[in-house]
Design a protein around this motif. Structure first.
Motif, PDB file in Angstrom:
ATOM      1  N   TRP A  64       3.075 -23.189   8.399  1.00  0.00           N
ATOM      2  CA  TRP A  64       2.018 -22.293   8.835  1.00  0.00           C
ATOM      3  C   TRP A  64       1.410 -22.838  10.104  1.00  0.00           C
ATOM      4  O   TRP A  64       1.708 -23.953  10.517  1.00  0.00           O
ATOM      5  CB  TRP A  64       1.000 -22.051   7.742  1.00  0.00           C
ATOM      6  CG  TRP A  64       0.196 -23.249   7.281  1.00  0.00           C
ATOM      7  CD1 TRP A  64       0.425 -24.573   7.527  1.00  0.00           C
ATOM      8  CD2 TRP A  64      -0.984 -23.208   6.493  1.00  0.00           C
ATOM      9  NE1 TRP A  64      -0.518 -25.345   6.924  1.00  0.00           N
ATOM     10  CE2 TRP A  64      -1.408 -24.539   6.288  1.00  0.00           C
ATOM     11  CE3 TRP A  64      -1.730 -22.181   5.932  1.00  0.00           C
ATOM     12  CZ2 TRP A  64      -2.551 -24.866   5.547  1.00  0.00           C
ATOM     13  CZ3 TRP A  64      -2.855 -22.517   5.200  1.00  0.00           C
ATOM     14  CH2 TRP A  64      -3.249 -23.840   5.003  1.00  0.00           C
ATOM     15  N   ARG A  75      -6.429 -19.066   5.613  1.00  0.00           N
ATOM     16  CA  ARG A  75      -5.961 -17.680   5.580  1.00  0.00           C
ATOM     17  C   ARG A  75      -4.753 -17.459   6.491  1.00  0.00           C
ATOM     18  O   ARG A  75      -4.249 -16.343   6.597  1.00  0.00           O
ATOM     19  CB  ARG A  75      -7.097 -16.729   5.964  1.00  0.00           C
ATOM     20  CG  ARG A  75      -8.249 -16.732   4.961  1.00  0.00           C
ATOM     21  CD  ARG A  75      -9.317 -15.703   5.293  1.00  0.00           C
ATOM     22  NE  ARG A  75      -9.699 -15.671   6.705  1.00  0.00           N
ATOM     23  CZ  ARG A  75     -10.629 -16.439   7.260  1.00  0.00           C
ATOM     24  NH1 ARG A  75     -11.286 -17.307   6.538  1.00  0.00           N
ATOM     25  NH2 ARG A  75     -10.911 -16.336   8.557  1.00  0.00           N
ATOM     26  N   CYS A  76      -4.294 -18.499   7.158  1.00  0.00           N
ATOM     27  CA  CYS A  76      -3.121 -18.372   8.032  1.00  0.00           C
ATOM     28  C   CYS A  76      -1.880 -18.100   7.189  1.00  0.00           C
ATOM     29  O   CYS A  76      -1.682 -18.731   6.146  1.00  0.00           O
ATOM     30  CB  CYS A  76      -2.918 -19.650   8.845  1.00  0.00           C
ATOM     31  SG  CYS A  76      -4.250 -19.982  10.032  1.00  0.00           S
ATOM     32  N   PRO A  77      -1.013 -17.177   7.636  1.00  0.00           N
ATOM     33  CA  PRO A  77       0.194 -16.878   6.857  1.00  0.00           C
ATOM     34  C   PRO A  77       1.234 -17.987   6.965  1.00  0.00           C
ATOM     35  O   PRO A  77       1.248 -18.754   7.924  1.00  0.00           O
ATOM     36  CB  PRO A  77       0.719 -15.591   7.499  1.00  0.00           C
ATOM     37  CG  PRO A  77       0.212 -15.644   8.900  1.00  0.00           C
ATOM     38  CD  PRO A  77      -1.120 -16.357   8.841  1.00  0.00           C
TER      39      PRO A  77
END
Length: 149
Positions: A73, A107-109
């Motif tokens: 990520w 919250r980063c994919p």
């Protein structure tokens, strides 16, 4: 005396030029990249976080203990990257191209490998396209890469 000094000077310059471009390197797509090595948990976790740029012709090579599904990520990463996943045979198995920076914290994919991978090479975004990399491309280790079993 002058004729004896010239070979010594030439040899010294050759050694210095090798040192200036030295350090670990890999080759993929017919091009060589100087790399930083991330081969333990702490180095892999930090990766390229908090960097404002990645010099042209450089990257980061992540070495994992085993070939298995990987996912990276871009948490706290400020520069867009190509994330290239390679298997034990150092063949390209997944490409995540032009992955954008992420300031979203947890919250980063995630950007996973489609197949098990052992080595991950991060380069500036656009390098994989420029090199026309295709799955199956070979990653060659150069000097300075620790032996991998």
């Amino acid at each position: 005396m002058r004729s004896r000094a010239w070979p010594v000077l030439a040899f010294s310059l050759l050694l210095l030029s090798g040192c200036a471009s030295g350090g670990p390197w890999v080759e993929v797509g017919g091009e060589r990249f100087r790399v930083e090595i991330a081969d333990d948990d702490a180095e892999r976790a930090r990766g390229l976080m908090f960097r404002d740029r990645l010099e042209d012709g450089t990257g980061m090579l992540f070495i994992h203990e085993a070939e298995e599904p990987q996912a990276y990520w871009m948490k706290n990463t400020r520069i867009p990257l190509d994330i290239l996943y390679f298997d034990n045979a150092r063949r390209l198995v997944t490409q995540q191209r032009n992955v954008p920076p992420c300031s979203g914290g947890d919250r980063c994919p995630a950007y996973p490998s489609d197949q098990p991978a052992r080595f991950v090479l991060e380069l500036n975004a656009g390098e994989a396209e420029r090199l026309k990399l295709q799955d199956g491309a070979e990653l060659t280790f150069g000097e300075g890469i620790p032996p991998v079993r």
